[in-house]
Design an enzyme around this catalytic site. Structure first.
Site, short mmCIF file in Angstrom:
data_model
loop_
_atom_site.label_atom_id
_atom_site.label_comp_id
_atom_site.label_asym_id
_atom_site.label_seq_id
_atom_site.Cartn_x
_atom_site.Cartn_y
_atom_site.Cartn_z
N HIS A 144 1.03 -1.44 -0.02
CA HIS A 144 -0.02 0.10 -0.03
C HIS A 144 0.78 1.39 0.01
O HIS A 144 0.37 2.31 0.29
CB HIS A 144 -0.98 0.20 1.22
N GLU A 324 -12.92 -9.13 0.94
CA GLU A 324 -13.86 -8.00 0.56
C GLU A 324 -14.28 -8.00 -0.89
O GLU A 324 -13.92 -6.84 -1.43
CB GLU A 324 -13.06 -6.81 1.27
N CYS A 342 -16.47 2.26 1.44
CA CYS A 342 -15.53 2.74 0.53
C CYS A 342 -15.82 2.06 -0.86
O CYS A 342 -15.46 2.87 -1.99
CB CYS A 342 -14.08 2.07 0.74
N CYS A 420 -10.54 3.20 6.84
CA CYS A 420 -10.58 3.67 5.43
C CYS A 420 -12.20 4.31 5.28
O CYS A 420 -11.82 5.30 4.67
CB CYS A 420 -10.27 2.43 4.55
O1 FUB Z 1 -6.60 -1.85 2.28
C1 FUB Z 1 -7.10 -0.60 2.29
C2 FUB Z 1 -8.43 -0.34 2.62
O2 FUB Z 1 -8.73 -1.07 3.68
C3 FUB Z 1 -9.20 -1.29 1.38
O3 FUB Z 1 -9.71 -0.21 0.49
C4 FUB Z 1 -10.52 -1.52 2.27
O4 FUB Z 1 -11.31 -2.59 1.58
C5 FUB Z 1 -9.84 -2.20 3.62
O5 FUB Z 1 -9.60 -3.24 3.65
ZN ZN Z 2 -13.33 1.30 3.90
#
Ligand code: FUB
Ligand code: ZN
Length: 646
Positions: A144, A324, A342, A420
């Site tokens: 990330h 997810e 999100c 998030c």
């Molecule tokens: O991984 C970053 C954020 O956290 C993702 O977009 C969400 O789904 C959560 O996992």
């Molecule tokens: Zn989120």
């Protein structure tokens, strides 16, 4: 097509202004206190798993430690930095339309800490700086780093626009320079993309803002390189093992990462929903700047896949907690799904980008569905609690006892270990004005019925309306001759339109095109009928069920208002007798429905099963509230899809 600037739009809608005030007065200050760990709140893990971070945020503390201002260790998710960036972006967006010197001063302080945390060469990621400096850019399948960079870029732009202060944008640009120096097709550079998409769309925004096309090229590189070598992430892991840099040897799920092939060859929405949709938004943004038919066709195919068989009635997406993720077609369970806030936000932005490529009403219809349902449900009415998962059916007892529903919270938590969604919610509401109007070669698109004023170049347009509480919109236009294209939402009926100085050149159930000749007033009248909504028969969870919608709102039933909720059966024949009223109570101002139903009576409580029984019914009204409001009155069962009378 051109987006107007947020500062050109003044939102005057009673409904949306109350949300904008809430964000400004409550949510944003509250989120800062949480990010600074200043207040004692219940920070829950997003699902039942002892290993997941919870208890505190620590997000700003991580920056302080990296800056050498505090002592300690990094705490929280490895992408925790992005919570702070998204918060700063919300502040930047707010400051584009309002003044708030105190909030600005707080944000400046946070930015100063971030600047100190940034390394001399531009690198910035507190997790890798503090815990694994040897693994910078070497664990892209999960790291990330570029996802966080993307949020930093978005924050930098919003803050520069809102305050004229470039400090955060400069930090972002320095980081982007570092990224440019390390990634690319040139020899010895890294030829791979971040596991979590985001930088792609952010780089296009940076290109738009600065006009520097190296940013667009870099965005194109990241979209192109994903999945180009499907073994890239595996090679990365093996190299780390060989060099003794990490002992991690995970199985890389290329579907989850949308890295099994290049995005331009992808045709389905698969894998992690937010990643998928951030990627798709980035792709559409690129196509919008430099047309690329292969990429565009991929966007359209992915969109179709979602809209035809993977989107919930609330606009939510992501059918499973595992990864997810999206699952297969028509797999839309109501009580175990994910529908992350999100992901809904990401779909909103994908839809808006696609509309700008080709102004089809279906994109705006999805936006309408999302903003009044699947996104708004993400926060509580006090602006201080947040859903990550937005279920369409909650059985409180089952959520507490069934580990398969460990991710489905029955109440919005104060904060989440994986936070998030809360700042994503804030930045989206703060930018609601952005979705109302678009300009295109002498034409003006009115996308949403939201009372507001747009100060365009050489013209002013104003929507006066009490919508969603009223059924009319007056549009006052001052300026030279122009074509105004008004989107009529998919649920509106009985449309009437008049124009005092101009002519309606096209009118159908979904769009009105008006040629206005100078200053002019348009009057639009419509009905918001109460609909029963049926679902495609392939969706197993909705067989024999019906949902109720009025205007943009999907309605739900809470056990609080309807004890024995599961015993109700909806009778479509009685729908014309349903009534609606505007309420103003502890849920604020909203529309409440009363639906004549049949209710099972006389079932013996001790009998789990009965042979050849015929249900006995009594007539009973069910009280429904808009879905986005559920869960604001304490723990209670809730459902959106109702069984029908057989
Ligand atoms: O991984 C970053 C954020 O956290 C993702 O977009 C969400 O789904 C959560 O996992
Ligand atoms: Zn989120």
């Amino acid at each position: 097509m051109r987006e107007v600037l947020l500062k050109q739009v003044t939102v005057e809608s009673e409904f949306w202004k109350s949300y904008l005030n809430l964000i400004k007065e409550e949510t944003i200050p509250y989120q800062l206190s949480v990010l600074k760990d200043e207040i004692d709140v219940d920070v829950q893990a997003e699902r039942k798993d002892e290993e997941l971070p919870s208890g505190k945020s620590h997000a700003i503390e991580n920056f302080k430690i990296a800056a050498g201002i505090s002592q300690g260790e990094h705490f929280g998710w490895f992408f925790q930095d992005s919570d702070v960036y998204k918060w700063l972006e919300s502040v930047g967006l707010l400051l584009q339309t309002t003044e708030d010197p105190q909030l600005e001063a707080h944000a400046d302080d946070v930015i100063a800490i971030i600047e100190k945390a940034q390394e001399k060469d531009g690198y910035l990621n507190t997790y890798f700086q503090l815990k694994f400096p040897q693994l910078k850019y070497r664990q892209l399948y999960f790291s990330h780093e570029l996802y966080c960079a993307g949020h930093l870029i978005e924050a930098g732009i919003a803050y520069d626009k809102g305050t004229g202060k470039s400090q955060l944008l400069d930090i972002a640009k320095r980081f982007v320079k570092h990224i440019e120096d390390h990634f690319g097709y040139e020899n010895r550079k890294i030829q791979g993309a971040d596991g979590h998409q985001e930088i792609e769309l952010a780089l296009v925004k940076l290109y738009d803002y600065t006009g520097d096309d190296t940013y667009l090229k870099l965005a194109q590189f990241f979209v192109n390189v994903r999945g180009e070598d499907p073994k890239f992430y595996q090679k990365e892991i093996e190299s780390n093992l060989k060099l003794g840099l990490s002992a991690d040897n995970p199985r890389v799920d290329l579907t989850y990462l949308q890295a099994f092939t290049q995005p331009k060859y992808q045709t389905k929405a698969v894998g992690h929903a937010v990643r998928m949709l951030y990627m798709a938004t980035g792709m559409a943004k690129i196509v919008n700047r430099e047309f690329d038919d292969e990429l565009y066709q991929a966007c359209l195919a992915i969109w179709d896949d979602i809209i035809k068989c993977k989107m919930y009635i609330t606009g939510g997406v992501g059918s499973t907690v595992f990864g997810e993720s999206f699952t297969g077609p028509y797999d839309l369970p109501n009580d175990t799904m994910y529908c992350e806030t999100c992901a809904a936000i990401a779909l909103l932005n994908f839809a808006y980008e696609l509309f700008q490529l080709s102004p089809k009403v279906e994109y705006l219809d999805v936006i309408d569905r999302l903003i009044y349902n699947g996104i708004l449900s993400g926060a509580s009415l006090n602006g201080k609690q947040f859903f990550y998962v937005n279920p369409l059916e909650v059985d409180v007892d089952s959520c507490h006892h069934n580990p398969g529903k460990g991710h489905v919270k029955t109440q919005r938590p104060d904060w989440l270990g994986c936070a998030c969604c809360p700042p994503n919610f804030a930045r989206t509401v703060a930018s609601i004005g952005r979705y109302v109007y678009l300009e295109d070669d002498g034409k003006l698109f009115v996308n949403l019925f939201i009372a507001s004023r747009l100060l365009g170049e050489g013209y002013i347009i104003e929507q006066k309306t009490g919508f969603p509480f009223e059924n009319s919109v007056d549009i006052n236009y001052q300026g030279p001759e122009k074509i105004i294209i008004i989107h009529v939402p998919y649920w509106a009926k009985g449309l009437e339109v008049t124009c005092d100085k101009g002519e309606v050149i096209k009118k159908n159930t979904q769009q009105i095109d008006v040629l206005v000749r100078g200053n002019s007033c348009l009057r639009i009248r419509f009905e918001q009928p109460i609909y029963s909504v049926s679902c495609h028969p392939e969706v197993r969870s909705n067989i024999g069920k019906v949902a109720i919608q009025r205007g943009p709102f999907i309605f739900c039933s809470q056990a609080l208002q309807n004890p024995d909720m599961k015993k109700y059966r909806v009778d479509r024949q009685k729908l014309p007798q349903a009534t609606c009223e505007i309420q103003n109570d502890n849920l604020g101002k909203y529309i409440q429905l009363h639906l004549p139903c049949q209710k099972i009576k006389g079932w013996p409580n001790e009998a789990l099963y009965l042979f050849d029984s015929e249900n006995q019914f009594v007539s009973s009204d069910m009280t429904l509230i808009p879905y986005y409001l559920w869960g604001n009155q304490g723990e209670t069962d809730m459902q959106v899809w109702f069984s029908e009378v057989m």
